[in-house]
Design a protein around this motif. Sequence first.
Motif, short mmCIF file in Angstrom:
data_model
loop_
_atom_site.label_atom_id
_atom_site.label_comp_id
_atom_site.label_asym_id
_atom_site.label_seq_id
_atom_site.Cartn_x
_atom_site.Cartn_y
_atom_site.Cartn_z
N GLU A 27 13.81 -126.71 16.98
CA GLU A 27 12.64 -126.00 17.51
C GLU A 27 13.05 -124.97 18.56
O GLU A 27 12.58 -123.83 18.57
CB GLU A 27 11.63 -126.99 18.11
CG GLU A 27 10.33 -126.35 18.54
CD GLU A 27 9.55 -125.68 17.41
OE1 GLU A 27 8.85 -124.69 17.70
OE2 GLU A 27 9.63 -126.14 16.26
N ALA A 28 13.95 -125.36 19.46
CA ALA A 28 14.46 -124.42 20.47
C ALA A 28 15.23 -123.29 19.79
O ALA A 28 15.14 -122.13 20.21
CB ALA A 28 15.35 -125.15 21.47
N ALA A 29 15.97 -123.61 18.74
CA ALA A 29 16.72 -122.59 18.01
C ALA A 29 15.77 -121.58 17.39
O ALA A 29 16.03 -120.37 17.41
CB ALA A 29 17.58 -123.24 16.93
N LYS A 30 14.67 -122.04 16.83
CA LYS A 30 13.71 -121.14 16.21
C LYS A 30 13.08 -120.21 17.23
O LYS A 30 13.01 -118.99 17.01
CB LYS A 30 12.63 -121.96 15.50
CG LYS A 30 11.69 -121.13 14.68
CD LYS A 30 10.77 -122.02 13.87
CE LYS A 30 9.89 -121.18 12.96
NZ LYS A 30 9.03 -122.00 12.11
N LEU A 31 12.64 -120.75 18.35
CA LEU A 31 11.99 -119.94 19.38
C LEU A 31 12.96 -119.00 20.08
O LEU A 31 12.74 -117.79 20.16
CB LEU A 31 11.30 -120.84 20.39
CG LEU A 31 10.13 -121.68 19.88
CD1 LEU A 31 9.66 -122.65 20.94
CD2 LEU A 31 9.00 -120.79 19.41
N ASN A 32 14.03 -119.56 20.60
CA ASN A 32 14.99 -118.76 21.36
C ASN A 32 15.83 -117.86 20.45
O ASN A 32 16.23 -116.77 20.85
CB ASN A 32 15.89 -119.66 22.19
CG ASN A 32 15.11 -120.42 23.23
OD1 ASN A 32 14.20 -119.89 23.86
ND2 ASN A 32 15.43 -121.69 23.41
N GLU A 39 16.24 -109.05 20.76
CA GLU A 39 17.02 -108.39 21.81
C GLU A 39 18.22 -107.64 21.22
O GLU A 39 18.60 -106.59 21.72
CB GLU A 39 17.52 -109.42 22.83
CG GLU A 39 16.41 -109.95 23.72
CD GLU A 39 16.86 -111.11 24.61
OE1 GLU A 39 18.06 -111.49 24.56
OE2 GLU A 39 16.02 -111.64 25.34
N LYS A 40 18.80 -108.15 20.15
CA LYS A 40 19.93 -107.49 19.50
C LYS A 40 19.48 -106.32 18.62
O LYS A 40 20.30 -105.56 18.13
CB LYS A 40 20.72 -108.49 18.65
CG LYS A 40 21.49 -109.49 19.47
CD LYS A 40 22.29 -110.43 18.59
CE LYS A 40 23.13 -111.38 19.41
NZ LYS A 40 24.21 -110.73 20.13
N GLY A 41 18.18 -106.21 18.40
CA GLY A 41 17.64 -105.09 17.64
C GLY A 41 17.82 -105.22 16.13
O GLY A 41 17.85 -104.21 15.43
#
Length: 61
Positions: A27-32, A39-41
């Motif tokens: 879940e953290a992997a999906k959100l973050n 951010e990396k575009g």
Amino acid sequence: MENYRFTAFEKTGETLFDETWTFENDEAAKLNGQQQIEEKGVADKTHRLVNASGKLILFHV
């Protein structure tokens, strides 16, 4: 903490990113992960994020 593999590609097949990211859980992997992708575009590029067992967490074509 678990390792996740992030890869992003151009339509030509050229690899833009091939990185290992660490998150607490899927879940953290999906959100973050989505935030880092933006951010990396490369949110509009083909990309994927998978966990260590190969489960697809995020995918975009």
